[in-house]
Write an enzyme that holds these catalytic residues in place. Structure first.
Site, PDB file in Angstrom:
ATOM      1  N   LYS A   1     -84.237  65.730   3.932  1.00 37.33           N
ATOM      2  CA  LYS A   1     -85.398  66.033   3.079  1.00 37.33           C
ATOM      3  C   LYS A   1     -85.380  65.194   1.810  1.00 37.33           C
ATOM      4  O   LYS A   1     -86.386  64.597   1.421  1.00 37.33           O
ATOM      5  CB  LYS A   1     -85.412  67.521   2.756  1.00 37.33           C
ATOM      6  CG  LYS A   1     -86.474  67.973   1.756  1.00 37.33           C
ATOM      7  CD  LYS A   1     -85.938  68.096   0.321  1.00 37.33           C
ATOM      8  CE  LYS A   1     -84.921  69.195   0.187  1.00 37.33           C
ATOM      9  NZ  LYS A   1     -84.457  69.368  -1.221  1.00 37.33           N
TER      10      LYS A   1
ATOM     11  N   THR B   1     -83.903  70.324  -5.469  1.00 37.24           N
ATOM     12  CA  THR B   1     -84.257  68.910  -5.372  1.00 37.24           C
ATOM     13  C   THR B   1     -85.586  68.837  -4.645  1.00 37.24           C
ATOM     14  O   THR B   1     -85.693  69.192  -3.470  1.00 37.24           O
ATOM     15  CB  THR B   1     -83.196  68.115  -4.609  1.00 37.24           C
ATOM     16  OG1 THR B   1     -81.952  68.188  -5.320  1.00 37.24           O
ATOM     17  CG2 THR B   1     -83.602  66.650  -4.488  1.00 37.24           C
TER      18      THR B   1
ATOM     19  N   LYS C   1     -82.409  62.491  -9.727  1.00 30.98           N
ATOM     20  CA  LYS C   1     -81.717  63.028  -8.548  1.00 30.98           C
ATOM     21  C   LYS C   1     -81.936  62.130  -7.342  1.00 30.98           C
ATOM     22  O   LYS C   1     -81.044  61.969  -6.499  1.00 30.98           O
ATOM     23  CB  LYS C   1     -82.200  64.450  -8.247  1.00 30.98           C
ATOM     24  CG  LYS C   1     -81.515  65.109  -7.051  1.00 30.98           C
ATOM     25  CD  LYS C   1     -79.992  65.239  -7.236  1.00 30.98           C
ATOM     26  CE  LYS C   1     -79.318  65.800  -5.990  1.00 30.98           C
ATOM     27  NZ  LYS C   1     -79.585  67.227  -5.768  1.00 30.98           N
TER      28      LYS C   1
END
Length: 300
Positions: A248, A105, A180
């Site tokens: 993150k 990701t 995502k």
């Protein structure tokens, strides 16, 4: 003419990143008969795959040189950039017709950059982040969100089908990563609800197990409630997906939303709570460890 790999059981695959997710995912492809070449910063973490017959490579470039389709799943965007763009990176070893699939990701703009660099070499790239955590990886039940050319996606689909149950092309390069981000935004909201509901149940004197049984099959039902709430009750905060990595991801989503002129106050709130959880020392724990940070805040 665009050259694409014809996937057979003899197709040589490469795997870079043998952590919580990558170890199981590469294992599924090897179990299907694909010869594998692997690399990880810490070789010891790749030992289970080496014991099953995988070949070790000394660099991402060497993995790409030995493979027809190279998969990467590492930690952070900076890790992805190093793995692909350094002199001993994937792109240096990616010959025409080969495919690089980044399942990390990371930022959509980096996915676009990798795609453009692969095209210049006559090769191909897909961004294919996943959802489902360690359980989904172990059970080959991941949701795989893909960005890239349709023809490349269809060529690689047989490999994706060894890893997940929901596999969908979302659009051009970067669109897998954008999808995502949508996934992570939903999870951010559901995780705060799961953790606060358990805190509330405990303070109200309820049996948390009975409470979960009552609400998990109704309108409140969700993956996090089914899979992570039971771990919380068992005191199991081991990472299927680490808080540091979730922070993150939320940071990427907030950065992208600012670029698009979009305000996401809910995500901003949850990101702050998870950042506090990391400051409390829970960054290497699973996302369900938000419960511990909220518990600490409630007792302060």
């Amino acid at each position: 003419m665009t050259v694409l790999p014809a996937i057979t059981k003899d197709t040589r695959i490469g795997w870079i990143g043998t952590g919580v997710m990558g170890l199981s995912m590469c294992g599924h492809l090897m179990a299907a008969g694909h010869p594998a070449t692997v690399f990880n910063r810490t070789q010891a973490k790749a030992e289970p795959l080496l014991a099953k017959g995988a070949a070790w490579a000394e660099s991402p470039r060497a993995v790409a040189e030995a493979s027809e389709v190279v998969f990467t799943i590492v930690g952070y965007p900076d890790d992805v950039r190093r793995v692909y763009f350094e002199p001993d990176g994937v792109l240096a070893g990616l010959a025409p017709g080969k495919v690089a699939v980044d399942m990390t990701t990371t930022s959509p703009s980096l996915a676009v950059e990798i795609d453009a660099a692969a095209r210049r070499k006559g090769a191909h790239a897909l961004d294919a982040p996943v959802s489902g955590g360690d359980v989904g990886a172990k059970n080959a039940a991941l949701s795989i969100m893909v960005g890239g050319e349709a023809a490349v996606f269809e060529a690689v689909r047989p490999l994706f089908e060894r890893l997940g149950r929901i596999i969908a092309l979302q659009g051009a390069a970067g669109c897998g990563q954008h999808t995502k981000m949508c996934n992570q935004i939903v999870i951010a909201g559901s995780m705060i609800g799961v953790c606060e509901s358990l805190l509330y149940a405990t303070r109200a004197g309820l049996d948390p197990q009975a409470m979960l049984g009552a609400i998990s099959k109704g309108a409140a039902g969700c993956w996090s409630l089914e899979n992570l709430a039971p771990r919380i009750l068992k005191g199991d905060f081991a990472p299927g997906f680490m808080i540091d990595h979730f922070v993150k991801d939320m940071g990427i989503a907030l950065e992208e939303s600012r670029r698009m002129g979009l305000a996401l106050p809910g995500l901003t709130l949850v990101n702050g709570l998870y950042a506090e959880a990391a400051r409390c020392g829970f960054g290497r724990e699973g996302t369900q460890a938000l419960f511990l940070a909220l518990q600490r805040m409630a007792q302060a």
